[in-house]
Write a protein that holds these residues in place. Structure first.
Motif, PDB file in Angstrom:
ATOM      1  N   MET A   1       0.771  -1.483   0.141  1.00  0.00           N
ATOM      2  CA  MET A   1       0.001   0.371  -0.251  1.00  0.00           C
ATOM      3  C   MET A   1       0.775   0.945   0.156  1.00  0.00           C
ATOM      4  O   MET A   1       2.232   1.326   0.704  1.00  0.00           O
ATOM      5  N   GLY A   2       1.039   2.503  -0.727  1.00  0.00           N
ATOM      6  CA  GLY A   2       0.866   3.158  -0.894  1.00  0.00           C
ATOM      7  C   GLY A   2       1.259   4.597  -0.322  1.00  0.00           C
ATOM      8  O   GLY A   2       0.375   4.477   0.454  1.00  0.00           O
ATOM      9  N   LEU A   3       1.867   5.456  -0.175  1.00  0.00           N
ATOM     10  CA  LEU A   3       1.572   6.678   0.968  1.00  0.00           C
ATOM     11  C   LEU A   3       0.158   7.308   1.090  1.00  0.00           C
ATOM     12  O   LEU A   3      -0.253   7.514   1.949  1.00  0.00           O
ATOM     13  N   LEU A   4      -0.059   7.347   0.052  1.00  0.00           N
ATOM     14  CA  LEU A   4      -1.340   7.814  -0.765  1.00  0.00           C
ATOM     15  C   LEU A   4      -2.229   7.245  -1.074  1.00  0.00           C
ATOM     16  O   LEU A   4      -2.058   6.326  -1.980  1.00  0.00           O
ATOM     17  N   SER A   5      -3.496   6.992  -1.276  1.00  0.00           N
ATOM     18  CA  SER A   5      -4.783   6.558  -1.442  1.00  0.00           C
ATOM     19  C   SER A   5      -4.747   7.047  -2.827  1.00  0.00           C
ATOM     20  O   SER A   5      -3.735   8.178  -3.627  1.00  0.00           O
ATOM     21  N   LYS A   6      -5.412   6.415  -4.331  1.00  0.00           N
ATOM     22  CA  LYS A   6      -5.451   6.877  -5.864  1.00  0.00           C
ATOM     23  C   LYS A   6      -6.805   8.319  -5.111  1.00  0.00           C
ATOM     24  O   LYS A   6      -6.087   8.420  -6.209  1.00  0.00           O
ATOM     25  N   LYS A   7      -7.204   7.824  -4.793  1.00  0.00           N
ATOM     26  CA  LYS A   7      -8.205   9.069  -4.519  1.00  0.00           C
ATOM     27  C   LYS A   7      -7.506  10.619  -4.211  1.00  0.00           C
ATOM     28  O   LYS A   7      -7.699  11.470  -5.236  1.00  0.00           O
ATOM     29  N   ASP A   8      -6.625   9.985  -3.468  1.00  0.00           N
ATOM     30  CA  ASP A   8      -5.161  11.855  -2.519  1.00  0.00           C
ATOM     31  C   ASP A   8      -4.412  11.718  -3.485  1.00  0.00           C
ATOM     32  O   ASP A   8      -4.350  12.888  -3.902  1.00  0.00           O
ATOM     33  N   SER A   9      -3.396  10.820  -4.761  1.00  0.00           N
ATOM     34  CA  SER A   9      -3.046  10.995  -5.637  1.00  0.00           C
ATOM     35  C   SER A   9      -3.592  11.887  -6.960  1.00  0.00           C
ATOM     36  O   SER A   9      -3.052  13.024  -6.944  1.00  0.00           O
ATOM     37  N   LYS A  10      -4.601  10.804  -7.026  1.00  0.00           N
ATOM     38  CA  LYS A  10      -5.578  12.174  -8.251  1.00  0.00           C
ATOM     39  C   LYS A  10      -5.628  13.468  -7.840  1.00  0.00           C
ATOM     40  O   LYS A  10      -5.354  14.084  -8.188  1.00  0.00           O
ATOM     41  N   LEU A  11      -6.516  13.707  -6.612  1.00  0.00           N
ATOM     42  CA  LEU A  11      -6.656  15.348  -6.093  1.00  0.00           C
ATOM     43  C   LEU A  11      -4.982  15.636  -6.126  1.00  0.00           C
ATOM     44  O   LEU A  11      -5.321  17.033  -6.443  1.00  0.00           O
ATOM     45  N   ILE A  12      -3.445  15.825  -6.200  1.00  0.00           N
ATOM     46  CA  ILE A  12      -3.047  15.922  -6.242  1.00  0.00           C
ATOM     47  C   ILE A  12      -2.029  16.335  -7.677  1.00  0.00           C
ATOM     48  O   ILE A  12      -1.949  17.278  -7.892  1.00  0.00           O
ATOM     49  N   SER A  13      -2.408  15.453  -8.062  1.00  0.00           N
ATOM     50  CA  SER A  13      -1.514  14.991  -9.747  1.00  0.00           C
ATOM     51  C   SER A  13      -2.575  16.059 -10.690  1.00  0.00           C
ATOM     52  O   SER A  13      -1.961  16.643 -11.645  1.00  0.00           O
ATOM     53  N   ASP A  14      -3.590  15.849 -10.119  1.00  0.00           N
ATOM     54  CA  ASP A  14      -5.054  16.482 -11.535  1.00  0.00           C
ATOM     55  C   ASP A  14      -4.837  17.688 -12.388  1.00  0.00           C
ATOM     56  O   ASP A  14      -4.478  18.422 -12.871  1.00  0.00           O
ATOM     57  N   PRO A  15      -4.277  18.806 -10.777  1.00  0.00           N
ATOM     58  CA  PRO A  15      -4.194  20.147 -11.551  1.00  0.00           C
ATOM     59  C   PRO A  15      -3.488  20.436 -12.615  1.00  0.00           C
ATOM     60  O   PRO A  15      -2.961  21.475 -12.504  1.00  0.00           O
ATOM     61  N   LEU A  16      -1.674  19.155 -11.230  1.00  0.00           N
ATOM     62  CA  LEU A  16      -0.355  19.342 -11.542  1.00  0.00           C
ATOM     63  C   LEU A  16      -0.133  19.298 -13.385  1.00  0.00           C
ATOM     64  O   LEU A  16       0.653  20.006 -13.594  1.00  0.00           O
ATOM     65  N   LEU A  17      -0.662  17.946 -13.608  1.00  0.00           N
ATOM     66  CA  LEU A  17      -0.612  17.554 -14.830  1.00  0.00           C
ATOM     67  C   LEU A  17      -1.865  17.528 -15.651  1.00  0.00           C
ATOM     68  O   LEU A  17      -1.873  18.162 -17.491  1.00  0.00           O
ATOM     69  N   ASP A  18      -2.635  16.907 -15.622  1.00  0.00           N
ATOM     70  CA  ASP A  18      -4.091  16.842 -16.542  1.00  0.00           C
ATOM     71  C   ASP A  18      -4.774  17.959 -16.459  1.00  0.00           C
ATOM     72  O   ASP A  18      -5.124  18.956 -17.804  1.00  0.00           O
ATOM     73  N   ASN A  19      -5.383  18.988 -15.830  1.00  0.00           N
ATOM     74  CA  ASN A  19      -5.647  19.747 -15.949  1.00  0.00           C
ATOM     75  C   ASN A  19      -5.107  21.472 -15.660  1.00  0.00           C
ATOM     76  O   ASN A  19      -5.048  22.219 -15.486  1.00  0.00           O
ATOM     77  N   ASN A  20      -3.602  21.651 -16.427  1.00  0.00           N
ATOM     78  CA  ASN A  20      -3.064  22.502 -16.452  1.00  0.00           C
ATOM     79  C   ASN A  20      -3.257  22.461 -17.771  1.00  0.00           C
ATOM     80  O   ASN A  20      -2.214  22.278 -18.854  1.00  0.00           O
TER      81      ASN A  20
END
Length: 62
Positions: A1-20
């Motif tokens: 199991m990782g440090l962040l859940s899949k949902k938390d990881s998506k919340l962090i990476s989405d504004p930086l990579l996909d919706n920027n």
């Protein structure tokens, strides 16, 4: 199991990579400038990109 859940990881990476939009636009320009190997060609390519962006902005504004 990782440090962040899949949902938390998506919340962090989405504004930086996909919706920027800045990231997407810069990556689009980099691919055009990366193919040039000479200084003269890269300057012409840069001026062409700036011209197309400028004309596009004028057309959209009208």
């Amino acid at each position: 199991m990782g440090l962040l859940s899949k949902k938390d990881s998506k919340l962090i990476s989405d504004p930086l990579l996909d919706n920027n939009p800045i990231t997407i636009q810069v990556l689009g320009i980099c691919s055009a400038l990366a193919i040039t190997a000479e200084l003269k060609a890269s300057i012409v390519m840069s001026i062409s990109v700036l011209f197309v962006l400028g004309v596009g902005n004028v057309v959209i504004s009208l």
